[in-house]
Design a protein around this motif. Structure first.
Motif, mmCIF file in Angstrom:
data_model
loop_
_atom_site.group_PDB
_atom_site.id
_atom_site.type_symbol
_atom_site.label_atom_id
_atom_site.label_comp_id
_atom_site.label_asym_id
_atom_site.label_seq_id
_atom_site.Cartn_x
_atom_site.Cartn_y
_atom_site.Cartn_z
ATOM 1 N N ALA A 86 0.838 -1.206 0.000
ATOM 2 C CA ALA A 86 0.000 0.000 0.000
ATOM 3 C C ALA A 86 0.872 1.255 0.000
ATOM 4 O O ALA A 86 0.610 2.208 -0.735
ATOM 5 C CB ALA A 86 -0.933 -0.008 1.207
ATOM 6 N N GLN A 87 1.931 1.222 0.794
ATOM 7 C CA GLN A 87 2.848 2.372 0.856
ATOM 8 C C GLN A 87 3.589 2.541 -0.471
ATOM 9 O O GLN A 87 3.764 3.652 -0.968
ATOM 10 C CB GLN A 87 3.840 2.191 2.004
ATOM 11 N N THR A 88 3.996 1.402 -1.070
ATOM 12 C CA THR A 88 4.710 1.454 -2.352
ATOM 13 C C THR A 88 3.871 2.144 -3.423
ATOM 14 O O THR A 88 4.363 2.941 -4.205
ATOM 15 C CB THR A 88 5.077 0.016 -2.816
ATOM 16 N N PHE A 89 2.560 1.778 -3.477
ATOM 17 C CA PHE A 89 1.674 2.353 -4.499
ATOM 18 C C PHE A 89 0.976 3.639 -4.030
ATOM 19 O O PHE A 89 0.042 4.101 -4.684
ATOM 20 C CB PHE A 89 0.619 1.305 -4.925
ATOM 21 N N ALA A 90 1.417 4.157 -2.920
ATOM 22 C CA ALA A 90 0.874 5.412 -2.361
ATOM 23 C C ALA A 90 -0.634 5.351 -2.139
ATOM 24 O O ALA A 90 -1.364 6.290 -2.409
ATOM 25 C CB ALA A 90 1.229 6.595 -3.254
ATOM 26 N N VAL A 91 -1.104 4.178 -1.673
ATOM 27 C CA VAL A 91 -2.519 4.034 -1.329
ATOM 28 C C VAL A 91 -2.617 4.123 0.191
ATOM 29 O O VAL A 91 -1.935 3.377 0.912
ATOM 30 C CB VAL A 91 -3.088 2.680 -1.829
ATOM 31 N N SER A 92 -3.456 5.041 0.682
ATOM 32 C CA SER A 92 -3.470 5.280 2.125
ATOM 33 C C SER A 92 -4.145 4.163 2.920
ATOM 34 O O SER A 92 -3.680 3.787 3.982
ATOM 35 C CB SER A 92 -4.136 6.622 2.410
ATOM 36 N N ARG A 93 -5.251 3.615 2.367
ATOM 37 C CA ARG A 93 -5.951 2.580 3.140
ATOM 38 C C ARG A 93 -5.766 1.194 2.518
ATOM 39 O O ARG A 93 -5.803 1.045 1.286
ATOM 40 C CB ARG A 93 -7.449 2.899 3.202
ATOM 41 N N LEU A 94 -5.633 0.196 3.352
ATOM 42 C CA LEU A 94 -5.455 -1.184 2.871
ATOM 43 C C LEU A 94 -6.667 -1.652 2.090
ATOM 44 O O LEU A 94 -6.553 -2.355 1.090
ATOM 45 C CB LEU A 94 -5.237 -2.120 4.060
ATOM 46 N N PHE A 95 -7.845 -1.225 2.565
ATOM 47 C CA PHE A 95 -9.097 -1.632 1.911
ATOM 48 C C PHE A 95 -9.128 -1.150 0.451
ATOM 49 O O PHE A 95 -9.513 -1.890 -0.450
ATOM 50 C CB PHE A 95 -10.296 -1.065 2.689
ATOM 51 N N ASP A 96 -8.659 0.095 0.248
ATOM 52 C CA ASP A 96 -8.614 0.655 -1.115
ATOM 53 C C ASP A 96 -7.713 -0.190 -2.011
ATOM 54 O O ASP A 96 -8.038 -0.453 -3.172
ATOM 55 C CB ASP A 96 -8.105 2.103 -1.085
ATOM 56 N N LEU A 97 -6.576 -0.589 -1.444
ATOM 57 C CA LEU A 97 -5.629 -1.409 -2.212
ATOM 58 C C LEU A 97 -6.280 -2.725 -2.637
ATOM 59 O O LEU A 97 -6.134 -3.171 -3.781
ATOM 60 C CB LEU A 97 -4.376 -1.693 -1.373
ATOM 61 N N MET A 98 -7.028 -3.320 -1.707
ATOM 62 C CA MET A 98 -7.690 -4.597 -2.014
ATOM 63 C C MET A 98 -8.769 -4.410 -3.091
ATOM 64 O O MET A 98 -8.912 -5.242 -3.986
ATOM 65 C CB MET A 98 -8.308 -5.180 -0.748
ATOM 66 N N VAL A 99 -9.509 -3.304 -2.993
ATOM 67 C CA VAL A 99 -10.554 -3.029 -3.990
ATOM 68 C C VAL A 99 -9.928 -2.829 -5.374
ATOM 69 O O VAL A 99 -10.371 -3.424 -6.362
ATOM 70 C CB VAL A 99 -11.407 -1.794 -3.596
ATOM 71 N N VAL A 100 -8.850 -2.019 -5.428
ATOM 72 C CA VAL A 100 -8.171 -1.769 -6.713
ATOM 73 C C VAL A 100 -7.618 -3.091 -7.277
ATOM 74 O O VAL A 100 -7.788 -3.413 -8.456
ATOM 75 C CB VAL A 100 -7.041 -0.716 -6.542
#
Lengths: 117, 218
Positions: free
Chosen positions: A58-72
């Motif tokens: 999540a940090q690597t892709f500059a996504v703040s929330r883990l949930f957002d990363l999972m959705v993407v």
């Protein structure tokens, strides 16, 4: 709320593992395919239970929330699978069409009067 | 010139008999392609057709047209005329196609004129499609979706289509625009018998989408 979502995701993953085994038993998929699907759904369960393992990504892709990363990630996976399925259906459709047309041309019925024309 | 009439048919047991009887008078060999009909189309067609081909499952008009053309050209015919099985075309117009083929034209497209009972909605939709194709491909075809058309073996080789369904006529026009084939249009009568069969609004939207797709692909 999160717990509820996690339980739903785990139940869904378990159901999908059951389907993978079921289709394997019906000989509709190979053992390799069954193993691949089982690994994918076990990984889904692990990520659902321990979402923190994704924090680094999540940090690597500059996504703040883990949930957002999972959705993407889920969206990317679904789009990939739909595209793959679409291409496979197109190829299958072409094969069926070629077969049907070839068969029709081979098995032509000719009337008597046509021989005189 | 050795010419065959190709009649693609799907569930036309009520009308194909009359259509074929009408065509018998012309004396040209008739190739019927039954596109997986579930009714008695096969039985009726086999009584009159010179050559009868059957798709085991329904593949669409475009596929049936391709099967008919491939069969005809493999069997020594030099040109084919497509004629709808539902009796919406007049056999009187066939001579126009034959004359044009003998004059050296390689593609002849039938054009339904407004005075010949074309419903207004279809007429407007058809004109819009013609303009769109003209804008995108530089070829104006007065009646894009008329199924009454003729082509030679050479023309077929150059415009082999991919469409399986009702988009076939439009795709033919699009592919013609990319060739230097000698083409002309002839006016034809059309008798509208069935409002359910043929190109529906859904088919029209699908064809519209395909036109943009062909702009990129072809």
């Amino acid at each position: 709320m999160i717990i509820g979502l996690q339980v739903t995701a785990i139940l869904f993953a378990l159901l999908m593992i059951y389907f993978a085994v079921l289709h394997f038993r019906r000989r509709e998929i190979t053992s390799m395919e069954m193993a691949s699907w089982t690994i994918i759904w076990i990984a889904t369960i692990l990520i659902t239970v321990f979402p923190e393992v994704l924090r680094t990504y999540a940090q690597t892709f500059a996504v703040s929330r883990l949930f957002d990363l999972m959705v993407v990630g889920g969206f990317i996976l679904v789009i990939f699978m739909v595209t793959t399925a679409y291409m496979k259906i197109k190829r299958l459709e072409k094969k069926v069409e070629d077969f049907i047309r070839k068969e029709a041309i081979t098995n032509v019925s000719t009337s008597k009067q046509s021989k005189n024309k | 010139m050795k010419i065959a009439i190709i009649i693609p048919a799907y569930n036309e047991e009520d009308r194909i008999g009359e259509t074929l009887k009408g065509l018998l008078k012309i004396g040209l060999p008739m190739v019927v392609v039954d596109d997986g009909s579930k009714d008695r189309t096969s039985l009726v067609a086999q009584k009159h057709a010179d050559y009868f081909l059957k798709h085991r499952i329904n593949m669409g008009k475009g596929s049936a047209m391709k099967t008919g053309a491939e069969f005809a050209f493999k069997n020594g015919f030099e040109a084919v005329i497509y004629f709808d099985a539902d009796g919406q075309h007049s056999t009187e117009d066939l001579s126009k196609f034959i004359d044009k083929l003998n004059d050296g034209y390689e593609i002849i497209l039938g054009t339904r004129t407004y005075s010949y009972d074309v419903p207004l909605v279809r007429y407007i939709g058809n004109k819009f499609a013609s303009l769109l194709v003209s804008l995108l491909f530089g070829l104006y075809v007065s009646d894009l979706i008329c199924g009454f058309r003729a082509l030679t073996k050479n023309a077929y080789k150059q415009i082999i289509w991919e469409s399986k369904g009702y988009g076939v006529e439009t795709e033919m026009a699009v592919r013609i625009s990319k060739t230097k084939l000698k083409m002309c249009e002839v006016p034809v009568k059309t008798i509208y018998l069935d409002s359910v069969k043929g190109v529906t609004l859904l088919d029209a939207f699908n064809i519209l989408f395909q036109v943009f797709k062909w702009r990129i692909e072809i």
